[in-house]
Enzyme design. Structure first.
Site, mmCIF file in Angstrom:
data_model
loop_
_atom_site.group_PDB
_atom_site.id
_atom_site.type_symbol
_atom_site.label_atom_id
_atom_site.label_comp_id
_atom_site.label_asym_id
_atom_site.label_seq_id
_atom_site.Cartn_x
_atom_site.Cartn_y
_atom_site.Cartn_z
ATOM 1 N N ARG A 45 3.176 4.768 0.240
ATOM 2 C CA ARG A 45 3.266 4.199 1.717
ATOM 3 C C ARG A 45 4.581 5.058 2.403
ATOM 4 O O ARG A 45 5.689 4.378 2.355
ATOM 5 C CB ARG A 45 3.291 2.870 1.566
ATOM 6 N N SER A 116 -6.295 -3.830 5.140
ATOM 7 C CA SER A 116 -5.091 -5.112 5.546
ATOM 8 C C SER A 116 -5.859 -6.103 6.724
ATOM 9 O O SER A 116 -6.442 -5.506 7.523
ATOM 10 C CB SER A 116 -3.878 -4.604 6.132
ATOM 11 N N LYS A 145 8.843 -4.753 6.226
ATOM 12 C CA LYS A 145 7.965 -4.002 7.384
ATOM 13 C C LYS A 145 8.412 -4.613 8.475
ATOM 14 O O LYS A 145 8.470 -5.642 8.836
ATOM 15 C CB LYS A 145 6.577 -4.361 6.916
HETATM 16 C C1 LIG Z 1 3.727 -3.450 3.828
HETATM 17 C C2 LIG Z 1 3.650 -4.704 4.316
HETATM 18 N N1 LIG Z 1 2.677 -5.491 4.887
HETATM 19 C C3 LIG Z 1 2.904 -6.936 4.921
HETATM 20 S S1 LIG Z 1 4.589 -7.239 4.519
HETATM 21 C C4 LIG Z 1 4.855 -5.641 3.959
HETATM 22 C C5 LIG Z 1 5.961 -5.174 3.454
HETATM 23 C C6 LIG Z 1 6.047 -5.956 2.004
HETATM 24 O O1 LIG Z 1 7.442 -5.424 1.521
HETATM 25 P P1 LIG Z 1 7.996 -6.506 0.360
HETATM 26 O O2 LIG Z 1 7.453 -6.570 -0.759
HETATM 27 O O3 LIG Z 1 9.711 -5.766 0.071
HETATM 28 O O4 LIG Z 1 8.536 -7.692 1.179
HETATM 29 C C1 LIG Z 2 0.338 -3.219 5.094
HETATM 30 C C2 LIG Z 2 -0.022 -3.435 3.835
HETATM 31 C C3 LIG Z 2 -0.773 -4.589 3.147
HETATM 32 N N1 LIG Z 2 -1.423 -4.795 2.269
HETATM 33 C C4 LIG Z 2 -1.447 -3.721 1.341
HETATM 34 C C5 LIG Z 2 -1.954 -3.919 0.148
HETATM 35 F F1 LIG Z 2 -1.192 -4.580 -0.589
HETATM 36 F F2 LIG Z 2 -2.142 -3.016 -0.775
HETATM 37 F F3 LIG Z 2 -3.376 -4.637 0.098
HETATM 38 N N2 LIG Z 2 -0.781 -2.403 1.765
HETATM 39 C C6 LIG Z 2 -0.345 -2.212 2.692
HETATM 40 N N3 LIG Z 2 0.325 -1.212 3.081
#
Ligand SMILES: Cc1ncsc1CCOP(=O)(O)O
Ligand SMILES: C=C1C=NC(C(F)(F)F)=NC1=N
Ligand SMILES: [Mg+2]
Length: 221
Positions: A45, A116, A145
């Site tokens: 990502r 998602s 994020k």
């Molecule tokens: C990509 C994404 N989508 C919802 S939260 C998130 C970030 C998750 O990152 P972390 O595991 O460091 O909290």
């Molecule tokens: C924004 C996101 C939310 N969920 C996931 C996953 F965990 F793969 F389902 N990946 C992403 N990049």
């Protein structure tokens, strides 16, 4: 359905997601260590401030893909369908602001398709359009994020499971080995993490601890 649900569920157990901006150490070393620790699936990502683009992004993707291939860990690409098809990734993950799942499904054939979702409506659409798994979150607060939606805890997961929705589900957002268990107990098939592994002193130990907490709960469930 491109991957049978049971196989998909075991792939989702410890789903590591990373890009160059999530790492303090070298991304290749972090991924190598995470695989040694026991991750079951990987998503590339490359997103957010300072992320790579074009050739640099493709070259990092190929390096990480090769590391996954050595250990038979499927390699998923986030957002960038074109890149995923070009390097023959094992699957893609899309959000609500990407192309619709049915359009993406036509482009990727039988590769893994993750979507998602943040509501029952979005979940039902993703299922109808051929998603192999859905990602829900943020489960807990996260700073990884910047534009994450409101923290939802286990509410939506519980709602999905009581509506008897059977599609493989992975939770994401602020997950660590300390808070992973309630998510599995509430019916998630796995946990997805970025910083808990990518920013750990020992990504291998962090992955191993996550793997252990997820499996401990599944054994007792
Ligand atoms: C990509 C994404 N989508 C919802 S939260 C998130 C970030 C998750 O990152 P972390 O595991 O460091 O909290
Ligand atoms: C924004 C996101 C939310 N969920 C996931 C996953 F965990 F793969 F389902 N990946 C992403 N990049
Ligand atoms: Mg996206």
């Amino acid at each position: 359905m491109a991957v049978n649900p049971q196989a998909m569920r075991s792939l989702l157990k410890v789903y590591f997601i990373m890009g160059s901006t999530n790492c303090c150490q070298n991304p290749e070393n972090v991924l190598q260590a995470a695989i040694k620790g026991g991750i079951t699936l990987f998503q590339f990502r490359e997103k957010g401030a300072g992320c790579l683009h074009g050739k640099e992004k493709e070259s990092l993707a190929k390096k990480l893909q090769a590391i996954c291939k050595q250990s038979n860990i499927p390699f998923i690409v986030n957002d960038d369908i074109e890149l995923a098809v070009k390097i023959n990734a094992d699957g893609v993950h899309i959000g609500q602001d990407d192309e619709a799942a049915d359009v993406v499904r036509r482009k990727i054939g039988s590769k893994i398709l993750g979507v998602s979702v943040h509501s029952m409506q979005e979940a039902e659409t993703a299922i109808r359009q051929g998603a192999d798994y859905i990602g829900i979150g943020p489960i807990y607060p996260t700073s990884t994020k910047a534009d994450a939606k409101a923290v939802q805890g286990l509410t939506f997961l519980t709602e999905l499971r009581s509506a008897d929705i059977q599609i493989p589900v992975v939770g994401i957002g602020g997950i660590t080995s300390e808070n992973a268990s309630p998510l599995i107990e509430a019916g998630a098939d796995g946990v997805s993490v970025i910083s808990a592994i990518s920013q750990a002193d020992s990504p291998e130990k962090a992955a191993a601890k996550l793997y252990d907490s997820v499996n401990r709960i599944m054994r007792n469930a």
